[in-house]
Design a protein around this motif. Structure first.
Motif, PDB file in Angstrom:
ATOM      1  N   GLU A 230      22.706 -36.873  29.257  1.00  0.00           N
ATOM      2  CA  GLU A 230      23.972 -37.609  29.294  1.00  0.00           C
ATOM      3  C   GLU A 230      23.896 -38.869  30.166  1.00  0.00           C
ATOM      4  OE1 GLU A 230      27.272 -37.871  27.417  1.00  0.00           O
ATOM      5  OE2 GLU A 230      26.395 -35.841  27.403  1.00  0.00           O
ATOM      6  N   VAL A 231      23.264 -38.740  31.315  1.00  0.00           N
ATOM      7  CA  VAL A 231      23.262 -39.823  32.295  1.00  0.00           C
ATOM      8  C   VAL A 231      22.626 -41.101  31.732  1.00  0.00           C
ATOM      9  CG1 VAL A 231      21.142 -38.863  33.307  1.00  0.00           C
ATOM     10  CG2 VAL A 231      22.463 -40.482  34.626  1.00  0.00           C
ATOM     11  N   LEU A 232      21.684 -40.939  30.800  1.00  0.00           N
ATOM     12  CA  LEU A 232      21.005 -42.115  30.245  1.00  0.00           C
ATOM     13  C   LEU A 232      21.903 -42.889  29.292  1.00  0.00           C
ATOM     14  CD1 LEU A 232      17.441 -40.638  29.537  1.00  0.00           C
ATOM     15  CD2 LEU A 232      18.253 -41.896  31.544  1.00  0.00           C
ATOM     16  N   ILE A 233      22.921 -42.203  28.770  1.00  0.00           N
ATOM     17  CA  ILE A 233      23.814 -42.838  27.806  1.00  0.00           C
ATOM     18  C   ILE A 233      24.974 -43.511  28.523  1.00  0.00           C
ATOM     19  CG2 ILE A 233      25.367 -42.335  25.845  1.00  0.00           C
ATOM     20  CD1 ILE A 233      23.305 -39.983  25.254  1.00  0.00           C
ATOM     21  N   GLY A 234      25.290 -43.011  29.727  1.00  0.00           N
ATOM     22  CA  GLY A 234      26.430 -43.500  30.480  1.00  0.00           C
ATOM     23  C   GLY A 234      26.380 -44.965  30.888  1.00  0.00           C
ATOM     24  N   GLY A 235      25.152 -45.518  31.119  1.00  0.00           N
ATOM     25  CA  GLY A 235      25.053 -46.934  31.470  1.00  0.00           C
ATOM     26  C   GLY A 235      25.254 -47.228  32.953  1.00  0.00           C
ATOM     27  N   ASN A 236      25.263 -46.183  33.806  1.00  0.00           N
ATOM     28  CA  ASN A 236      25.335 -46.408  35.257  1.00  0.00           C
ATOM     29  C   ASN A 236      23.898 -46.564  35.777  1.00  0.00           C
ATOM     30  OD1 ASN A 236      25.221 -45.887  38.081  1.00  0.00           O
ATOM     31  ND2 ASN A 236      27.234 -44.895  37.989  1.00  0.00           N
ATOM     32  N   HIS A 237      23.535 -47.815  36.131  1.00  0.00           N
ATOM     33  CA  HIS A 237      22.119 -48.101  36.451  1.00  0.00           C
ATOM     34  C   HIS A 237      21.609 -47.309  37.641  1.00  0.00           C
ATOM     35  CE1 HIS A 237      21.826 -50.995  33.333  1.00  0.00           C
ATOM     36  NE2 HIS A 237      22.788 -51.765  33.833  1.00  0.00           N
ATOM     37  N   ALA A 238      22.442 -47.156  38.660  1.00  0.00           N
ATOM     38  CA  ALA A 238      21.996 -46.414  39.850  1.00  0.00           C
ATOM     39  C   ALA A 238      21.742 -44.945  39.491  1.00  0.00           C
ATOM     40  CB  ALA A 238      23.042 -46.516  40.958  1.00  0.00           C
ATOM     41  N   GLU A 239      22.650 -44.393  38.696  1.00  0.00           N
ATOM     42  CA  GLU A 239      22.462 -42.987  38.298  1.00  0.00           C
ATOM     43  C   GLU A 239      21.249 -42.812  37.406  1.00  0.00           C
ATOM     44  OE1 GLU A 239      25.917 -41.115  36.605  1.00  0.00           O
ATOM     45  OE2 GLU A 239      27.140 -41.625  38.375  1.00  0.00           O
ATOM     46  N   VAL A 240      21.025 -43.779  36.520  1.00  0.00           N
ATOM     47  CA  VAL A 240      19.844 -43.723  35.652  1.00  0.00           C
ATOM     48  C   VAL A 240      18.582 -43.764  36.506  1.00  0.00           C
ATOM     49  CG1 VAL A 240      18.488 -45.004  33.937  1.00  0.00           C
ATOM     50  CG2 VAL A 240      20.945 -44.664  33.588  1.00  0.00           C
ATOM     51  N   ALA A 241      18.559 -44.674  37.487  1.00  0.00           N
ATOM     52  CA  ALA A 241      17.372 -44.804  38.356  1.00  0.00           C
ATOM     53  C   ALA A 241      17.132 -43.506  39.124  1.00  0.00           C
ATOM     54  CB  ALA A 241      17.549 -45.974  39.316  1.00  0.00           C
ATOM     55  N   ASN A 242      18.193 -42.910  39.649  1.00  0.00           N
ATOM     56  CA  ASN A 242      18.050 -41.636  40.366  1.00  0.00           C
ATOM     57  C   ASN A 242      17.527 -40.541  39.460  1.00  0.00           C
ATOM     58  OD1 ASN A 242      18.792 -42.402  42.905  1.00  0.00           O
ATOM     59  ND2 ASN A 242      20.983 -41.965  42.600  1.00  0.00           N
ATOM     60  N   TRP A 243      18.092 -40.477  38.263  1.00  0.00           N
ATOM     61  CA  TRP A 243      17.662 -39.446  37.322  1.00  0.00           C
ATOM     62  C   TRP A 243      16.180 -39.612  36.995  1.00  0.00           C
ATOM     63  CZ3 TRP A 243      15.341 -39.315  32.614  1.00  0.00           C
ATOM     64  CH2 TRP A 243      15.302 -38.054  31.987  1.00  0.00           C
ATOM     65  N   ARG A 244      15.773 -40.861  36.764  1.00  0.00           N
ATOM     66  CA  ARG A 244      14.375 -41.112  36.400  1.00  0.00           C
ATOM     67  C   ARG A 244      13.419 -40.735  37.529  1.00  0.00           C
ATOM     68  NH1 ARG A 244      15.074 -46.692  32.882  1.00  0.00           N
ATOM     69  NH2 ARG A 244      15.373 -45.601  30.895  1.00  0.00           N
ATOM     70  N   ARG A 245      13.799 -41.068  38.759  1.00  0.00           N
ATOM     71  CA  ARG A 245      12.953 -40.680  39.896  1.00  0.00           C
ATOM     72  C   ARG A 245      12.784 -39.169  39.971  1.00  0.00           C
ATOM     73  NH1 ARG A 245      15.010 -45.158  42.841  1.00  0.00           N
ATOM     74  NH2 ARG A 245      16.847 -44.019  43.489  1.00  0.00           N
TER      75      ARG A 245
END
Ligand code: SAH
Length: 262
Positions: A230-245
């Motif tokens: 879900e987080v990747l679809i949301g478009g929140n860059h900080a959350e995407v970066a955290n998720w990816r890490r």
């Protein structure tokens, strides 16, 4: 960057050099690849490159003379003898492909990317006369803990890994900076919690010398019921970066725990 390959199967390289990043790097002159047929450097009627092993045993061994002479022809200099050892030109390496060599890693590729000239010696049969490893090659390199039937594929792997690190070889320069095995990355405490409860030195960071890439997804968002996080679809860059890490750390721990260094 110039790559030379010494092989008994020169035709082998026609396909692999002609696609994608390697093809473009050759077309734009970033790299030059020359393939040399080892048999050209034989003196006898049968053009033999191999002979039976001293001490007995199975199989054949590549003789030293043709390999030395091929390398000498390519580099345009005498490469010495026991009485008169000789040095290579600076920024030149002669790499013997060998299952018994040192393991090729991304850090090896980074080091090679700064060399001007790499000559690859491709073994066959039972291998290569040891005097080649001792007195001709500057490095003996293995591409992994398994035995292949020749050094051609291993040399090709090395050329591919090195070429994509040469500035300008990738369309998008950023893409070699943040991929699997790229240089030291630091992670904040939150990601640390995802992989380990062991406190680190300063209590807030985990350092991974190398790390695998994070998982990538593309459309469709729902493929046979398997959904993109879900987080990747949301478009929140900080959350995407955290998720990816966190996902990169989790995947590294799952597939390659040996890579994680505290
Ligand atoms: N007798 C050797 C294997 C010879 S395989 C041994 O037991 O170690 C024939 C050739 O394939 C080798 O000379 C080498 O050039 C190449 N080769 C095989 N496996 C390789 C590997 N993992 N990495 C690099 N080169 C390899």
């Amino acid at each position: 960057m110039r790559f030379d390959l010494i092989t008994i199967f020169p035709e082998f390289f026609a396909g692999p050099l002609d696609h994608g990043i390697l093809r473009r790097a050759r077309e734009t002159g970033l790299v030059e690849v020359q393939v040399q047929d080892l048999r050209v450097f034989t003196q006898d009627r049968h053009r033999s490159v191999d002979d039976r092993p001293f001490g007995g045993g199975e199989g054949m061994v590549l003789k030293p003379e043709p390999l030395f002479e091929a390398a000498e022809a390519i580099l345009g200099r005498n490469l010495g003898s026991a009485e008169q050892p000789s040095a290579l030109a600076p920024k030149t390496a002669i790499v013997l492909m060998s299952a018994a060599g040192k393991l090729f890693r991304q850090e090896t590729a980074r080091r090679y990317a700064h060399i001007d000239r790499l000559v690859f010696l491709c073994g066959r049969y039972e291998g290569v006369d040891e005097r080649v490893a001792d007195h001709l090659a500057t490095e003996e390199i293995s591409v992994g803990d398994y035995v292949l039937s020749g050094g051609e594929l291993p040399a090709m792997l090395v050329i591919d890994a090195v070429t994509r690190l040469i500035p300008g070889a990738l369309g998008n320069e950023a893409s070699s900076k943040n991929e699997s095995f790229s240089e030291v990355r630091h992670f904040a405490g939150r990601a640390e919690a995802a992989v380990s409860s062991t406190p680190t030195g300063d209590g807030s960071r985990i350092e991974a010398r190398t790390l695998l890439d994070f998982p990538h997804y593309t459309r469709p968002a729902d493929f046979r019921g398997w959904k993109v996080p879900e987080v990747l679809i949301g478009g929140n860059h900080a959350e995407v970066a955290n998720w990816r890490r966190a996902a990169a750390l989790e995947k590294t721990q799952r597939n390659r725990p040996d890579l994680l260094l505290r």
